[in-house]
Design a protein around this motif. Sequence first.
Motif, PDB file in Angstrom:
ATOM      1  N   LEU A 134     -11.570 -10.870 -38.533  1.00 26.00           N
ATOM      2  CA  LEU A 134     -10.180 -10.449 -38.309  1.00 26.00           C
ATOM      3  C   LEU A 134     -10.071  -8.936 -38.090  1.00 26.00           C
ATOM      4  O   LEU A 134      -9.263  -8.473 -37.292  1.00 26.00           O
ATOM      5  N   GLU A 135     -10.928  -8.185 -38.777  1.00 23.28           N
ATOM      6  CA  GLU A 135     -10.927  -6.726 -38.599  1.00 23.28           C
ATOM      7  C   GLU A 135     -11.367  -6.374 -37.177  1.00 23.28           C
ATOM      8  O   GLU A 135     -10.768  -5.517 -36.520  1.00 23.28           O
ATOM      9  N   LYS A 136     -12.411  -7.069 -36.683  1.00 25.50           N
ATOM     10  CA  LYS A 136     -12.893  -6.830 -35.308  1.00 25.50           C
ATOM     11  C   LYS A 136     -11.806  -7.195 -34.287  1.00 25.50           C
ATOM     12  O   LYS A 136     -11.600  -6.487 -33.298  1.00 25.50           O
ATOM     13  N   VAL A 137     -11.125  -8.310 -34.523  1.00 19.44           N
ATOM     14  CA  VAL A 137     -10.042  -8.747 -33.637  1.00 19.44           C
ATOM     15  C   VAL A 137      -8.916  -7.702 -33.656  1.00 19.44           C
ATOM     16  O   VAL A 137      -8.364  -7.334 -32.609  1.00 19.44           O
ATOM     17  N   HIS A 138      -8.624  -7.197 -34.834  1.00 24.00           N
ATOM     18  CA  HIS A 138      -7.574  -6.189 -35.032  1.00 24.00           C
ATOM     19  C   HIS A 138      -7.865  -4.913 -34.237  1.00 24.00           C
ATOM     20  O   HIS A 138      -6.949  -4.233 -33.760  1.00 24.00           O
ATOM     21  N   GLN A 139      -9.156  -4.619 -34.076  1.00 23.67           N
ATOM     22  CA  GLN A 139      -9.553  -3.392 -33.369  1.00 23.67           C
ATOM     23  C   GLN A 139      -9.480  -3.536 -31.841  1.00 23.67           C
ATOM     24  O   GLN A 139      -9.656  -2.556 -31.116  1.00 23.67           O
ATOM     25  N   LEU A 140      -9.218  -4.762 -31.369  1.00 22.23           N
ATOM     26  CA  LEU A 140      -9.209  -4.993 -29.914  1.00 22.23           C
ATOM     27  C   LEU A 140      -7.975  -4.412 -29.219  1.00 22.23           C
ATOM     28  O   LEU A 140      -7.947  -4.280 -27.997  1.00 22.23           O
ATOM     29  N   ALA A 141      -6.939  -4.108 -29.990  1.00 21.43           N
ATOM     30  CA  ALA A 141      -5.703  -3.613 -29.371  1.00 21.43           C
ATOM     31  C   ALA A 141      -5.155  -2.423 -30.148  1.00 21.43           C
ATOM     32  O   ALA A 141      -5.447  -2.246 -31.332  1.00 21.43           O
ATOM     33  N   GLU A 142      -4.337  -1.648 -29.462  1.00 18.02           N
ATOM     34  CA  GLU A 142      -3.723  -0.472 -30.109  1.00 18.02           C
ATOM     35  C   GLU A 142      -2.656  -0.919 -31.100  1.00 18.02           C
ATOM     36  O   GLU A 142      -2.552  -0.390 -32.207  1.00 18.02           O
ATOM     37  N   LYS A 143      -1.858  -1.921 -30.685  1.00 21.23           N
ATOM     38  CA  LYS A 143      -0.821  -2.458 -31.583  1.00 21.23           C
ATOM     39  C   LYS A 143      -1.000  -3.977 -31.692  1.00 21.23           C
ATOM     40  O   LYS A 143      -0.290  -4.756 -31.059  1.00 21.23           O
ATOM     41  N   PRO A 144      -1.975  -4.415 -32.500  1.00 20.11           N
ATOM     42  CA  PRO A 144      -2.238  -5.859 -32.578  1.00 20.11           C
ATOM     43  C   PRO A 144      -1.240  -6.595 -33.474  1.00 20.11           C
ATOM     44  O   PRO A 144      -0.790  -6.061 -34.494  1.00 20.11           O
TER      45      PRO A 144
END
Length: 347
Positions: free
Chosen positions: A198-208
């Motif tokens: 989830l942390e990696k997914v969270h880092q995929l966008a500026e405003k996830p």
Amino acid sequence: YGHSNQLRQARAMGDYLIVGVHTDEEIAKHKGPPVFTQEERYKMVQAIKWVDEIAPGAPYVTTLETLDKYNCDFCVHGDDITLTIDGKDTYEEVKTAGRYRECKRTQGVSTTDLVGRMLLMTKAHHSNIDEDLDYRKHTDNFGKGPKGHSPWTGVSQFLQTSQKIIQFASGKEPQPGDTIIYVAGAFDLFHIGHVDFLEKVHQLAEKPYIIAGLHFDQEVNRYKGKNYPIMNIHERTLSVLACRYVSEVVIGAPYAVTADLLDHFRVTLVCHGMTEVVPDKDGSDPYEEPKRRNIFQLVDSGSNLTTDLIVQRIIKNRLEFEARNQKKEAKELAVLEAMKRLEEEKH
């Protein structure tokens, strides 16, 4: 989620929450071997959304010196007393000084309970539930308060209320400019592998804005087999909602990520970890639609921890514990027999 609920209550009592996490050595000394390593536990606690900071290597006995070191006004613990190996209350000093507060334990949840369920992995209590009259007979009395027990395993079942979900939910709607990301799975025994993903997914966008779809127990059992899931849908919901990277949860999400679901939540990206994707009941790919729209992405969490691995750790600990006890009992028995022989020889 029991621990998360305690931290949620503690955070509501003040403005800034520091959570002391013990080392493996301290836990082994006072309680027995931990299931997770200290590094895993530090990361896990830091991922809970009510935690502002962690204090790694916190002493097992909380002293005024510890509170002053972290500039804390008071400390908070659940309403169950914790004792040191020699039977002393670990919070005695701070209680005497009036720098202690208490929060309520979450009813119907305990680590011991979950361990009990893991040790019953061989029982297929999820299978053929539609035809199982015994199951239907028990569904009405599922976990009525802390005395409620599962008809299959004898472990108490957590009783969900809308209030608990509201307390855990962020309540935030997606804002203009947010990247709405959808992830789905069982998220059973919510652990560091899930957090890393989830942390990696969270880092995929500026405003996830991450929406986690949780499959119903029967669906999880279809693709995981054995006695999975260990936690029911309500327990899994609260565990995922407590994570700081998750904005919303779909309770009982469909296994196939449909066009309706993607349109309804205005999803811009669908992510999945590196674990195997089991086909749907009809043999189709559950991620067919997001792939067709070119919005599907595989994300490597970098963690190899799985629910299976945790269960294996628990069983290993349990077997070692039983082997130690058997050895101890055999030793005691041998001593008794030797003493008995000496007595007989005397006579």
